[in-house]
Design a protein around this motif. Structure first.
Motif, PDB file in Angstrom:
ATOM      1  N   LEU A  88       0.830  -1.205   0.000  1.00  0.00           N
ATOM      2  CA  LEU A  88       0.000   0.000   0.000  1.00  0.00           C
ATOM      3  C   LEU A  88       0.863   1.253   0.000  1.00  0.00           C
ATOM      4  N   ALA A  89       1.937   1.255   0.814  1.00  0.00           N
ATOM      5  CA  ALA A  89       2.827   2.415   0.873  1.00  0.00           C
ATOM      6  C   ALA A  89       3.536   2.629  -0.459  1.00  0.00           C
ATOM      7  N   SER A  90       3.943   1.544  -1.089  1.00  0.00           N
ATOM      8  CA  SER A  90       4.647   1.640  -2.372  1.00  0.00           C
ATOM      9  C   SER A  90       3.728   2.158  -3.467  1.00  0.00           C
ATOM     10  N   GLN A  91       2.483   1.686  -3.472  1.00  0.00           N
ATOM     11  CA  GLN A  91       1.521   2.162  -4.466  1.00  0.00           C
ATOM     12  C   GLN A  91       1.220   3.642  -4.263  1.00  0.00           C
ATOM     13  N   GLY A  92       1.065   4.039  -3.005  1.00  0.00           N
ATOM     14  CA  GLY A  92       0.825   5.447  -2.720  1.00  0.00           C
ATOM     15  C   GLY A  92       1.994   6.323  -3.128  1.00  0.00           C
ATOM     16  N   TYR A  93       3.204   5.812  -2.909  1.00  0.00           N
ATOM     17  CA  TYR A  93       4.419   6.559  -3.267  1.00  0.00           C
ATOM     18  C   TYR A  93       4.506   6.781  -4.768  1.00  0.00           C
ATOM     19  N   ILE A  94       4.354   5.717  -5.542  1.00  0.00           N
ATOM     20  CA  ILE A  94       4.506   5.849  -6.992  1.00  0.00           C
ATOM     21  C   ILE A  94       3.365   6.663  -7.581  1.00  0.00           C
ATOM     22  N   ASP A  95       2.161   6.534  -7.019  1.00  0.00           N
ATOM     23  CA  ASP A  95       1.039   7.348  -7.489  1.00  0.00           C
ATOM     24  C   ASP A  95       1.293   8.835  -7.244  1.00  0.00           C
ATOM     25  N   SER A  96       1.966   9.132  -6.133  1.00  0.00           N
ATOM     26  CA  SER A  96       2.232  10.536  -5.799  1.00  0.00           C
ATOM     27  C   SER A  96       3.237  11.177  -6.757  1.00  0.00           C
ATOM     28  N   LEU A  97       4.010  10.335  -7.460  1.00  0.00           N
ATOM     29  CA  LEU A  97       5.007  10.854  -8.404  1.00  0.00           C
ATOM     30  C   LEU A  97       4.444  11.017  -9.813  1.00  0.00           C
ATOM     31  N   VAL A  98       3.293  10.408 -10.077  1.00  0.00           N
ATOM     32  CA  VAL A  98       2.698  10.451 -11.417  1.00  0.00           C
ATOM     33  C   VAL A  98       1.744  11.634 -11.515  1.00  0.00           C
ATOM     34  N   ASP A  99       1.979  12.509 -12.488  1.00  0.00           N
ATOM     35  CA  ASP A  99       1.096  13.661 -12.693  1.00  0.00           C
ATOM     36  C   ASP A  99      -0.214  13.233 -13.357  1.00  0.00           C
ATOM     37  N   THR A 100      -0.110  12.391 -14.360  1.00  0.00           N
ATOM     38  CA  THR A 100      -1.296  11.854 -15.028  1.00  0.00           C
ATOM     39  C   THR A 100      -0.897  10.610 -15.811  1.00  0.00           C
ATOM     40  N   SER A 101      -1.879   9.796 -16.149  1.00  0.00           N
ATOM     41  CA  SER A 101      -1.603   8.597 -16.938  1.00  0.00           C
ATOM     42  C   SER A 101      -2.794   8.297 -17.839  1.00  0.00           C
ATOM     43  N   TRP A 102      -2.557   7.587 -18.925  1.00  0.00           N
ATOM     44  CA  TRP A 102      -3.612   7.208 -19.855  1.00  0.00           C
ATOM     45  C   TRP A 102      -3.145   5.977 -20.628  1.00  0.00           C
ATOM     46  N   ARG A 103      -4.036   5.366 -21.350  1.00  0.00           N
ATOM     47  CA  ARG A 103      -3.677   4.202 -22.155  1.00  0.00           C
ATOM     48  C   ARG A 103      -3.578   4.585 -23.626  1.00  0.00           C
ATOM     49  N   GLY A 104      -2.618   3.977 -24.303  1.00  0.00           N
ATOM     50  CA  GLY A 104      -2.450   4.230 -25.721  1.00  0.00           C
ATOM     51  C   GLY A 104      -1.394   3.318 -26.294  1.00  0.00           C
ATOM     52  N   GLN A 105      -1.211   3.376 -27.618  1.00  0.00           N
ATOM     53  CA  GLN A 105      -0.158   2.591 -28.241  1.00  0.00           C
ATOM     54  C   GLN A 105       1.190   3.188 -27.852  1.00  0.00           C
ATOM     55  N   TRP A 106       1.998   2.370 -27.241  1.00  0.00           N
ATOM     56  CA  TRP A 106       3.252   2.845 -26.639  1.00  0.00           C
ATOM     57  C   TRP A 106       4.289   1.718 -26.781  1.00  0.00           C
ATOM     58  N   PRO A 107       5.034   1.700 -27.879  1.00  0.00           N
ATOM     59  CA  PRO A 107       5.929   0.571 -28.162  1.00  0.00           C
ATOM     60  C   PRO A 107       6.998   0.335 -27.100  1.00  0.00           C
ATOM     61  N   PHE A 108       7.353   1.384 -26.362  1.00  0.00           N
ATOM     62  CA  PHE A 108       8.418   1.257 -25.371  1.00  0.00           C
ATOM     63  C   PHE A 108       8.036   0.315 -24.226  1.00  0.00           C
ATOM     64  N   ALA A 109       6.741   0.155 -24.011  1.00  0.00           N
ATOM     65  CA  ALA A 109       6.278  -0.752 -22.959  1.00  0.00           C
ATOM     66  C   ALA A 109       6.549  -2.207 -23.311  1.00  0.00           C
ATOM     67  N   PHE A 110       6.884  -2.471 -24.585  1.00  0.00           N
ATOM     68  CA  PHE A 110       7.081  -3.852 -25.037  1.00  0.00           C
ATOM     69  C   PHE A 110       8.534  -4.136 -25.417  1.00  0.00           C
ATOM     70  N   ASP A 111       9.429  -3.192 -25.093  1.00  0.00           N
ATOM     71  CA  ASP A 111      10.822  -3.351 -25.501  1.00  0.00           C
ATOM     72  C   ASP A 111      11.486  -4.593 -24.908  1.00  0.00           C
ATOM     73  N   GLN A 112      11.055  -5.008 -23.730  1.00  0.00           N
ATOM     74  CA  GLN A 112      11.679  -6.155 -23.079  1.00  0.00           C
ATOM     75  C   GLN A 112      10.803  -7.414 -23.145  1.00  0.00           C
ATOM     76  N   THR A 113       9.844  -7.379 -24.028  1.00  0.00           N
ATOM     77  CA  THR A 113       8.963  -8.530 -24.208  1.00  0.00           C
ATOM     78  C   THR A 113       9.725  -9.667 -24.893  1.00  0.00           C
TER      79      THR A 113
END
Length: 323
Positions: A88-113
């Motif tokens: 819970l603390a880790s999720q709260g921490y990383i959420d606090s660092l994210v300004d905004t997020s959305w879903r879309g085609q993003w090839p970099f998310a698959f670079d290590q696939t």
């Protein structure tokens, strides 16, 4: 590290973990140092988004409550069991660092696939799952001050989650890299680092004597592929030490604590700025007379092992001391 860890366990105001436990989340690939680099020091939309994703993966891997399912699906560190509220603390921490997020085609998310995973994705895409190559995209650009403030609070909350009110100091194993501990120390309001070294001949002997969980002998991560690999690794590690980083860093040896116990205690208490009166369980967990058997182990080597020790002594003579 085990000798010093056991020593600190004798101090009434200090909280220690078992010496086998290492707090890796700062230094590991994808951990807090990499997060800081990508979000603050070397920001770009790609690096920052993927650093957020990587840290989320690290949290998932390091979490776990030691349940049967967690043992099968996590990396085996079980931080959720050791530090109550870790997830819970880790999720709260990383959420606090994210300004905004959305879903879309993003090839970099698959670079290590992996190739097999990519094959599955492409098959699914071609049979109608057109959003298979969409993933979360994160926008995160905190200032240096914002990042450190949130990280300091996060680490404090985690590390103090299993300590009592009578504890003033938390002792961690391998939380900072020994090459330049100051890189990790910036994520704490107040931290000190003790870097422990040892005669390379005894490091080699101890690694040879180590018994793995499967019953096999030898700690291969330390031994390397052969004696030449061990020597190369040892030299490289020492060459990478930042000797200019000295504030709140004490570099000392295993042998000094064992063979010069009382004087070394004085050095340690001066370094941590504590009074000796906190040493209420002296020699309960660390007895230098018992640990002396770990000094000069190399003298008992024979056969090929003796030849390896002689090569270490020749190639690493500046690090070999006769005690």
């Amino acid at each position: 590290k085990g000798a010093y860890n056991n020593l600190f366990a004798e101090f009434k105001t200090h909280h220690t973990h078992l010496y086998e436990f290492e707090f890796d989340i700062i230094r590991t690939q994808g951990g807090i140092i990499d997060l800081y680099t990508a979000l603050v020091e070397r920001w770009s939309p790609v690096r920052s988004s993927e650093a957020i994703r990587d840290f989320k993966k690290i949290v998932r891997s390091y979490s776990g409550e030691k349940t049967f399912f967690d043992r099968l699906t996590t990396g085996g560190r079980h931080y959720g069991h050791i530090f109550p509220g870790f997830n819970l603390a880790s999720q709260g921490y990383i959420d606090s660092l994210v300004d905004t997020s959305w879903r879309g085609q993003w090839p970099f998310a698959f670079d290590q696939t992996s190739g097999m995973q990519m094959l599955v994705y492409k098959v699914l895409y071609n049979i109608g799952f057109k959003d298979i190559f969409e993933d979360d995209i994160y926008l995160s650009a905190p200032t240096d001050r914002e990042f450190k403030k949130k990280t300091i609070r996060y680490l404090y909350n985690i590390l103090s989650s299993n300590t009592g009110d009578d504890i003033s100091t938390i002792v961690m194993n391998n939380a900072f890299e020994p090459f330049d501990p100051s890189i990790s120390m910036q994520f704490f309001d107040y931290a000190k680092s003790i870097v422990i070294d040892r005669d390379p001949r005894d490091i080699y002997m101890a690694a040879w004597d180590y018994t793995n969980k499967d019953g096999s002998k030898g700690w291969k991560a330390t031994l390397g592929s052969d004696i030449e690999g061990f020597i190369q690794r040892y030299k490289l590690y020492r060459d990478k030490i930042n000797h200019s980083a000295k504030d709140n860093i004490l570099r000392i040896t295993f042998e000094k604590l064992v063979l010069d116990y009382e004087n070394t205690l004085g050095i340690i208490f001066d370094f941590i700025e504590e009074d000796r009166t906190i040493h209420t369980n002296k020699k309960k967990y660390f007895d230098p007379d018992i640990s002396k058997k770990g000094v000069g182990m190399w003298k008992n080597a024979d056969g090929q092992l003796k030849k390896d020790i002689e090569k270490i002594q020749s190639e690493l003579k500046e690090y070999c001391k006769d005690y």
